[in-house]
Motif scaffolding. Structure first.
Motif, short mmCIF file in Angstrom:
data_model
loop_
_atom_site.label_atom_id
_atom_site.label_comp_id
_atom_site.label_asym_id
_atom_site.label_seq_id
_atom_site.Cartn_x
_atom_site.Cartn_y
_atom_site.Cartn_z
N PHE A 26 3.41 6.00 7.43
CA PHE A 26 4.48 6.28 8.37
C PHE A 26 5.80 6.40 7.62
CE2 PHE A 26 7.36 5.52 11.94
CZ PHE A 26 6.74 6.24 12.95
N PRO A 27 6.60 7.44 7.90
CA PRO A 27 7.81 7.70 7.09
C PRO A 27 8.97 6.76 7.29
CG PRO A 27 6.97 9.72 8.09
CD PRO A 27 6.25 8.58 8.75
N GLU A 28 8.73 5.52 7.70
CA GLU A 28 9.77 4.49 7.66
C GLU A 28 9.61 3.63 6.41
OE1 GLU A 28 9.26 1.93 11.03
OE2 GLU A 28 7.28 1.25 10.42
N LYS A 29 8.46 3.71 5.75
CA LYS A 29 8.18 2.92 4.56
C LYS A 29 8.74 3.63 3.33
CE LYS A 29 6.10 -0.26 6.95
NZ LYS A 29 4.83 -0.87 6.66
N LEU A 30 8.91 2.89 2.24
CA LEU A 30 9.73 3.36 1.12
C LEU A 30 9.31 4.73 0.57
CD1 LEU A 30 12.00 2.86 -0.91
CD2 LEU A 30 10.33 1.65 -2.35
N ILE A 31 8.07 4.87 0.14
CA ILE A 31 7.69 6.10 -0.55
C ILE A 31 7.74 7.33 0.36
CG2 ILE A 31 5.74 7.28 -1.69
CD1 ILE A 31 5.13 4.61 -3.09
N PRO A 32 7.13 7.32 1.54
CA PRO A 32 7.25 8.52 2.39
C PRO A 32 8.66 8.75 2.89
CG PRO A 32 6.10 6.76 3.55
CD PRO A 32 6.21 6.32 2.13
N ASN B 106 0.83 -1.21 0.00
CA ASN B 106 0.00 0.00 0.00
C ASN B 106 0.87 1.26 0.00
OD1 ASN B 106 -3.24 -0.33 1.48
ND2 ASN B 106 -2.06 -1.96 0.54
N TYR B 107 0.32 2.33 -0.51
CA TYR B 107 0.96 3.65 -0.42
C TYR B 107 -0.15 4.69 -0.46
CZ TYR B 107 0.05 4.18 -5.44
OH TYR B 107 -0.57 4.28 -6.66
N GLY B 108 0.18 5.91 0.00
CA GLY B 108 -0.82 6.97 0.00
C GLY B 108 -0.65 7.88 1.21
N PRO B 109 -1.63 8.75 1.47
CA PRO B 109 -1.57 9.69 2.59
C PRO B 109 -1.47 8.97 3.94
CG PRO B 109 -3.28 10.35 1.05
CD PRO B 109 -2.81 8.99 0.61
N TYR B 110 -0.82 9.65 4.89
CA TYR B 110 -0.71 9.19 6.28
C TYR B 110 0.17 7.95 6.45
CZ TYR B 110 -4.80 12.25 6.82
OH TYR B 110 -5.69 13.33 6.79
N THR C 242 -0.12 11.06 -3.87
CA THR C 242 0.62 10.84 -2.63
C THR C 242 1.67 11.91 -2.41
OG1 THR C 242 0.26 8.46 -2.80
CG2 THR C 242 2.07 9.19 -1.40
N VAL C 243 2.47 12.18 -3.43
CA VAL C 243 3.50 13.21 -3.31
C VAL C 243 2.87 14.57 -3.01
CG1 VAL C 243 5.25 14.52 -4.59
CG2 VAL C 243 5.19 12.01 -4.74
N ARG D 251 16.15 -3.89 -7.52
CA ARG D 251 15.29 -4.49 -8.53
C ARG D 251 14.26 -5.47 -7.95
NH1 ARG D 251 16.87 -2.36 -13.01
NH2 ARG D 251 19.05 -1.77 -13.34
N GLN D 252 14.06 -5.38 -6.63
CA GLN D 252 12.97 -6.13 -6.03
C GLN D 252 11.64 -5.57 -6.54
OE1 GLN D 252 15.17 -4.30 -4.24
NE2 GLN D 252 16.53 -5.76 -3.25
N VAL D 253 10.72 -6.46 -6.89
CA VAL D 253 9.46 -6.05 -7.52
C VAL D 253 8.31 -6.18 -6.52
CG1 VAL D 253 7.78 -6.59 -9.34
CG2 VAL D 253 10.24 -6.70 -9.82
N ARG D 254 7.48 -5.14 -6.46
CA ARG D 254 6.28 -5.14 -5.64
C ARG D 254 5.10 -4.67 -6.49
NH1 ARG D 254 9.55 -7.60 -3.37
NH2 ARG D 254 10.33 -7.40 -1.23
N ASP D 255 3.92 -5.14 -6.10
CA ASP D 255 2.67 -4.69 -6.73
C ASP D 255 2.11 -3.58 -5.85
OD1 ASP D 255 0.21 -4.36 -7.91
OD2 ASP D 255 -0.57 -6.32 -7.35
N TRP D 256 2.02 -2.36 -6.37
CA TRP D 256 1.68 -1.19 -5.56
C TRP D 256 0.18 -0.89 -5.64
CZ3 TRP D 256 5.02 1.00 -2.22
CH2 TRP D 256 6.36 0.61 -2.33
N LEU D 257 -0.42 -0.68 -4.47
CA LEU D 257 -1.87 -0.50 -4.33
C LEU D 257 -2.14 0.79 -3.57
CD1 LEU D 257 -4.83 -1.65 -4.38
CD2 LEU D 257 -4.25 -2.84 -2.25
N PHE D 258 -2.85 1.73 -4.21
CA PHE D 258 -3.18 2.99 -3.55
C PHE D 258 -4.14 2.71 -2.41
CE2 PHE D 258 -5.39 7.21 -3.48
CZ PHE D 258 -4.28 7.96 -3.10
N VAL D 259 -3.90 3.33 -1.26
CA VAL D 259 -4.63 2.96 -0.04
C VAL D 259 -6.13 3.17 -0.16
CG1 VAL D 259 -4.31 5.21 1.08
CG2 VAL D 259 -4.58 3.14 2.47
#
Length: 351
Positions: free
Chosen positions: A194-200, A188-192, A323-324, A219-227
């Motif tokens: 916690f800034p230990e995770k990759l995108i924030p 997951n990614y999106g608002p709120y 998100t940004v 080059r690790q691959v993840r499937d990204w899902l907007f929260v």
């Protein structure tokens, strides 16, 4: 008006879910232990709202959970509460077992005991929805996707603890008849967040002019899902999912970690350029890989789409831009996490 007991509703996914549920007219009883990842500032907009009752407490506290169930008589319990950061699970797995396994067991016991007291119609309509992760399936090669029948093969203390909690939920359905649903989401990614995770983390460090650490070759691959898409999927499963079934939730957005970091850098360059005009991708540094780092995750959400008609509403590019922009517009929330002041705020518990 529906009433839902939501656990972990001051965290990232749970907080987004609570905000959206209350906005849709659901009464939410929000139980959260306020560990380091619980942030009441996420819920600041619900202050004084009659549709939101916050309770500071642990899911493993059977007496407290039983009292909340008896008092509010929710139509459903949705379990978001979990320790979820893989790096922290490597450093200290005990906390993950305590919350994700022992805590979930206590919650299940309290819910089972309450469910048994309900009149027949209410018992038949009641649901316990357990929010899990695709990490319980282990890692994939260059092809293939996780389905709901993929064997469990967790590779970190975090994913092992979540796998154990999934098995408990399944066992409570088969042993006691508790009407359960389980969902497995991708990253997951999106608002709120916690800034230990990759995108924030990348956003915060990029704005501060600090190095942007990328594990290994990136080059690790993840499937990204907007929260917000994840929250909609959970509501969809709660409304129409088959009792006892599991549903995978993915964003149809496989990306390498290095691609995600570069995309964040490009968005920040366009919105908040560096003073020297150089691209923020110059701040990327490769660091030693995480122990046991899974190479690839990918979700097959066909069951959810075919049975219940759900599909993600946003592309990765759309969700990442949202998100940004949110982080740029909500620096005070980020600063409160980075300086630790968010942990000073507490609200009272239920009587």
């Amino acid at each position: 008006m529906s009433t839902w007991l939501v656990t972990g509703g001051a965290g990232f996914i749970g907080g987004n879910f609570v905000l959206e549920a209350v906005a849709r007219g659901v009464k939410v009883v929000n139980l959260d232990a306020l560990t380091y990842a619980g942030n009441l500032r996420t819920l600041a907009g619900l202050g004084g709202h009659p549709g939101h009752v916050f309770v500071h407490g642990d899911i493993g506290d059977r007496e407290l959970v039983g009292r909340l169930l008896a008092e509010h008589r929710p139509d459903a319990v949705l379990n978001f509460a979990a320790e979820s950061h893989v790096d922290r699970s490597i450093d200290g797995p005990g906390a993950f077992v305590q919350t994700n396994v022992v805590g979930t067991l206590g919650l299940l016991e309290a819910v089972r005991d309450h469910w048994k007291t309900l009149p027949a119609a209410a018992a038949a309509a009641f649901r316990f929805l357990h929010v899990s992760t695709d990490e319980v399936y282990g890692t994939l090669g260059e092809t293939g996707k996780f389905t709901e029948t993929t064997p469990y093969a967790p590779n970190s203390p975090y994913s092992a603890s979540k796998a154990a909690s999934d098995h408990l939920v399944r066992a409570f359905h088969h042993t006691y008849g508790l009407p359960v649903l389980t969902t497995h989401c991708s990253n997951n990614y999106g608002p709120y967040h916690f800034p230990e995770k990759l995108i924030p983390l990348v956003i915060a460090k990029a704005l501060a002019g600090e190095p942007l650490p990328v594990y290994g070759d990136g080059r690790q691959v993840r499937d990204w899902l907007f929260v917000a898409d994840h929250c909609e999927a959970i509501r969809t499963v709660l409304a129409g999912g088959r009792v006892g079934a599991t549903y995978n939730i993915g964003g149809n957005a496989e990306k390498q970690n290095i691609e995600v970091v570069q995309a964040v850098c490009a968005l920040l360059d366009a919105r908040r350029p560096r003073a020297d005009g150089l691209p923020r991708s110059r701040q990327i540094v490769h660091v030693a890989d995480r122990p046991g780092h899974d190479r690839r995750y990918a979700i097959d959400a066909t069951r959810l789409q075919e049975e219940l008609g759900w599909a993600p509403a946003r592309t990765f590019e759309q969700g990442l831009a949202l998100t940004v922009d949110w982080y740029l517009a909500n620096q005070a929330w980020v600063d409160g996490v980075l300086d630790g002041s968010y942990r000073l705020q507490r609200i009272g518990t239920a009587a």
